[in-house]
Design an enzyme around this catalytic site. Structure first.
Site, PDB file in Angstrom:
ATOM      1  CG  ASP A 187      14.833  -8.522 -13.244  1.00 59.73           C
ATOM      2  OD1 ASP A 187      14.522  -7.397 -12.794  1.00 59.73           O
ATOM      3  OD2 ASP A 187      13.999  -9.337 -13.722  1.00 59.73           O
TER       4      ASP A 187
ATOM      5  CB  CYS B 258       6.931 -10.986   2.724  1.00 58.77           C
ATOM      6  SG  CYS B 258       6.802  -9.557   3.776  1.00 58.77           S
TER       7      CYS B 258
ATOM      8  CB  SER C 146      12.792  -2.609 -10.868  1.00 63.12           C
ATOM      9  OG  SER C 146      12.511  -3.645 -11.542  1.00 63.12           O
TER      10      SER C 146
ATOM     11  CB  CYS D 142      13.086  -6.864   7.305  1.00 69.04           C
ATOM     12  SG  CYS D 142      12.105  -8.496   7.286  1.00 69.04           S
TER      13      CYS D 142
ATOM     14  CB  CYS E 137      -0.840   0.237   1.255  1.00 69.91           C
ATOM     15  SG  CYS E 137      -1.858  -1.428   1.336  1.00 69.91           S
TER      16      CYS E 137
ATOM     17  CB  CYS F  54      10.783  -3.663   4.077  1.00 65.86           C
ATOM     18  SG  CYS F  54      10.617  -4.530   2.464  1.00 65.86           S
TER      19      CYS F  54
HETATM   20 FE1  SF4 Z   1      10.514  -7.022   3.268  1.00 63.84          FE
HETATM   21 FE2  SF4 Z   1      11.246  -9.513   2.623  1.00 63.84          FE
HETATM   22 FE3  SF4 Z   1      11.138  -8.584   5.208  1.00 63.84          FE
HETATM   23 FE4  SF4 Z   1       8.964  -8.837   3.904  1.00 63.84          FE
HETATM   24  S1  SF4 Z   1      10.188 -10.580   4.353  1.00 63.84           S
HETATM   25  S2  SF4 Z   1       9.599  -6.859   5.086  1.00 63.84           S
HETATM   26  S3  SF4 Z   1       9.428  -8.285   1.811  1.00 63.84           S
HETATM   27  S4  SF4 Z   1      12.719  -7.994   3.486  1.00 63.84           S
END
Ligand code: SF4
Length: 507
Positions: free
Chosen positions: A408, A445, A346, A496, A31, A299
Site C-alpha cells: 500500500d 501537513c 494507488s 517537501c 484541490c 510535495c
Molecule cells: Fe506534501 Fe507531506 Fe509536505 Fe504536506 S507535509 S506538502 S503532504 S510532503
C-alpha cells in the site's frame, strides 16, 4: 417556541450526522485547478469528435475560423468541465467554473462531484472565451457552498475570479490585518484573503497586484486568476503544489496535472517554475518571476498517492516514480513469501515494482468496487467493518494458502489496513506481510493536504512494531526516507517530506 424546537432538532441531527461521518483513512488532496484561454478569433481546437461523443451535438468543424466575440460560445466552459472530470480525484466536495466573455465574469458552483454540479443546460449558459475551474476538498474553511471556488469578486477595475490549490500558513494573520482595515469576509477560505489582497494592490493591473500579493502571502499555493481579458497562473516560490501549461489550437490550458491536458487534447508545454506568474492573453503567453527560487519543495506525497499515475509532474511520471518506490522497497526488505498483491488502485504501481525487483509473482488479490463513490452513506459503528468490504474484496482463489505481501502507499489511521489484513486472513492467506511504499506518516501537513490531527496519525502515536500488532500483519515494513528520495536521482532534495520527517520547509 416551535422555531427554536425545530432549530434544536436540526442541530441535534447535524451533530449525530457528524458522529457518523467517518474521515477517510487516507491523506486527502486539497484541490484541482483547470483554466483555459481561447483566442476570441482564431482556430478552434480539434475537438469535434470529443464534443460530439460527450455532448451529442455538432459543433463547427475543426480548423474553422470562428469568432468568439461577445463570448457567444461555451467551448471554454465545456473544456473546463472535461478538465475538472480528469482532476476529480483531487477534490470531491464541490466544483465550480467561472467564465469571462470580455465584459463580465459568470460563475456556477455547488457542492458535489463535477457530474452532480454540471449538466448540459448549466454549461450551455457559461459562454465566454476563457474559463477557470476548481474541484475542492476542504482543508481550510468548512464544507459549505460559500467556500466553493472559483471565488468571483468585483473591484474598481472590474471582475476577477480566483481558484486556489494549497494552504496559506499566514492566512489568519492576513485576515485579521485586513479586517482591522475594514475588509469584509464572506467565506473562511484562504482564497478570499488572496482576493482581498489583489483588490487592495490593483492600482495598475492584475499582474502587479499578484506580484505584491505574493510578497504578503506565505505557504503553498497554485493559483488561477481570471480577469475579464486574461488568464493568469501562479505557483508559490517553493513549488509545493503542481501547475502546468499546455497548448490547445491557438489557445492555452493551465492545469494541476498533465492528465487534464491529455483529456482535452492539449499539448504539454512545461510545468510552471516555483515563484512564476504566467499571464495568458490575446498577445500569447508572458512569464514573470517575482521571487527568486528559494529551496524547491514539491510535495512528495503527490508522487506517493495524490496525483494520477498517468500525470507528469515537474518532468517526472507519477506511475513510474511509484514503480521505482516499489523496487526500492524490495531492495530494502526481502520477505520470504509466495505472492505480491496491492491495495488498489494507488498501491498497484509500487506492488508491480516490488514484484519485478523481488522476482515474486504479482496477482490481483484484492478487488476494488469502482462504483462506490463519495455519495456512499457512511454507516453507524456497527456497520463500519462492512463498509471496507463494500469497497474492497479479497479474491479467495488467489490468496488461499498463500504467504502474501500486500503493498500500500501509506497508512494514516491504520483502521482500513487492519480490516484488510483480517479480510485476507479470512480469505485463507496463511501469512500477510504489509509493505508501505513511503515512510511512516508521523506529522501533519500545513500546506493544503487534509491530514488528520497529529494525534490521529497512527505513526505519531506508535512505533512500527506496535502498528504491526494493531493491524494484525505478520510483518510490517516501510520505505525509508533515504530510499524514497533515492527514487528521484539528482533531485533528492527537491521535495517537501515534512509529513515523514517533521522538517517543514515553509515557516
Ligand atoms: Fe506534501 Fe507531506 Fe509536505 Fe504536506 S507535509 S506538502 S503532504 S510532503
Amino acid at each position: 417556541m416551535l422555531k427554536s424546537k425545530i432549530k434544536r432538532n436540526y442541530q441535534r441531527l447535524e451533530w449525530e450526522e457528524s458522529q457518523y461521518r467517518e474521515r477517510p483513512d487516507k491523506m486527502e488532496e486539497a484541490c484541482g485547478l483547470f483554466g483555459i484561454f481561447l483566442p476570441r478569433t482564431g482556430q478552434l481546437p480539434d475537438l469535434a469528435d470529443l464534443t460530439r461523443e460527450v455532448v451529442g451535438e455538432e459543433i463547427e468543424a475543426p480548423g474553422d475560423t470562428v469568432s468568439l466575440a461577445n463570448g457567444g460560445n461555451n467551448q471554454a466552459a465545456q473544456l473546463t468541465h472535461y478538465g475538472l472530470l480528469a482532476l476529480q480525484h483531487r477534490g470531491q466536495e464541490s466544483a465550480g467554473i467561472a467564465v469571462t466573455n470580455g465584459e463580465q465574469i459568470q460563475v456556477y458552483k455547488d457542492m458535489g462531484l463535477v457530474t452532480e454540479v454540471f449538466d448540459e443546460l448549466v454549461l450551455s449558459r457559461l459562454c465566454g472565451f476563457a474559463a477557470i475551474g476548481h474541484v475542492r476538498y476542504p482543508t481550510t474553511g468548512s464544507s459549505e457552498v460559500i467556500n466553493a471556488q472559483p471565488l468571483v469578486f468585483r473591484y474598481f477595475r472590474g471582475s476577477v475570479a480566483v481558484a486556489h490549490n494549497g494552504n496559506l500558513t499566514n492566512a489568519q494573520d492576513l485576515q485579521q490585518m485586513l479586517t482591522a482595515q475594514g475588509s469584509v469576509f464572506q467565506s473562511t477560505t484562504d482564497s478570499e484573503v488572496i482576493a482581498n489582497l489583489i483588490a487592495r494592490y490593483s492600482q495598475n493591473n492584475l499582474e502587479e497586484a499578484l506580484m505584491k500579493c505574493m510578497i504578503d502571502i506565505k505557504g503553498a499555493y497554485s493559483l488561477l486568476v481570471l480577469g475579464e481579458d486574461k488568464l493568469i497562473g501562479v505557483r508559490d516560490p517553493y513549488g509545493v503544489r503542481p501547475l502546468c501549461v499546455g497548448k490547445l489550437g491557438d489557445g492555452y490550458v493551465l492545469a494541476s496535472e498533465s492528465c487534464a491536458l491529455d483529456t482535452v487534447g492539449a499539448e504539454f508545454i512545461r510545468d510552471l517554475d516555483p515563484g512564476e506568474i504566467l499571464v495568458i492573453d490575446e498577445n500569447g503567453m508572458t512569464s514573470r518571476r517575482l521571487l527568486p527560487n528559494e529551496i524547491r519543495a514539491t510535495c512528495i506525497f503527490e508522487f506517493v498517492y495524490f496525483a494520477r499515475p498517468d500525470s507528469n509532474l515537474d518532468g517526472l511520471n507519477v506511475g513510474l516514480a511509484r514503480r521505482e518506490m516499489g523496487r526500492q522497497l524490495a531492495r530494502e526488505c526481502q520477505i520470504d513469501a509466495d505472492l505480491v498483491i496491492s491495495v488498489p488502485d494507488s498501491g498497484t504501481p509500487a506492488a508491480l515494482g516490488y514484484a519485478e525487483e523481488s522476482g515474486l509473482p504479482f496477482a490481483e488479490g484484492l478487488m476494488k468496487n469502482r462504483y462506490i463513490g463519495r455519495t456512499f452513506i457512511r454507516p453507524a459503528q456497527a456497520m463500519r467493518n462492512l463498509a471496507v468490504r463494500l469497497k474492497l474484496n479479497a479474491v479467495k482463489d488467489i490468496v488461499r494458502g498463500k504467504r502474501v505481501i500486500m503493498v500500500d502507499d501509506s497508512i494514516v489511521r491504520g483502521t482500513t489496513s487492519r480490516q484488510i489484513v483480517r479480510m485476507l486472513r479470512e480469505a485463507g492467506a496463511t501469512e500477510v506481510h504489509m509493505v508501505i511504499s513511503s515512510p511512516p506518516t508521523s506529522y501533519s501537513c500545513y500546506y493544503g493536504i487534509d491530514t488528520s490531527d497529529r494525534k490521529d496519525l497512527i505513526a505519531a502515536r506508535m512505533g512500527v512494531e506496535q502498528i504491526r500488532e494493531y493491524i494484525g500483519a505478520d510483518t510490517l515494513n516501510y520505505l525509508s526516507l533515504e530510499g524514497l528520495r533515492a527514487c528521484f536521482p539528482g533531485r533528492e532534495l527537491d521535495f517537501c517530506t515534512a509529513c515523514f520527517s517533521g522538517d517543514y520547509p515553509i515557516e
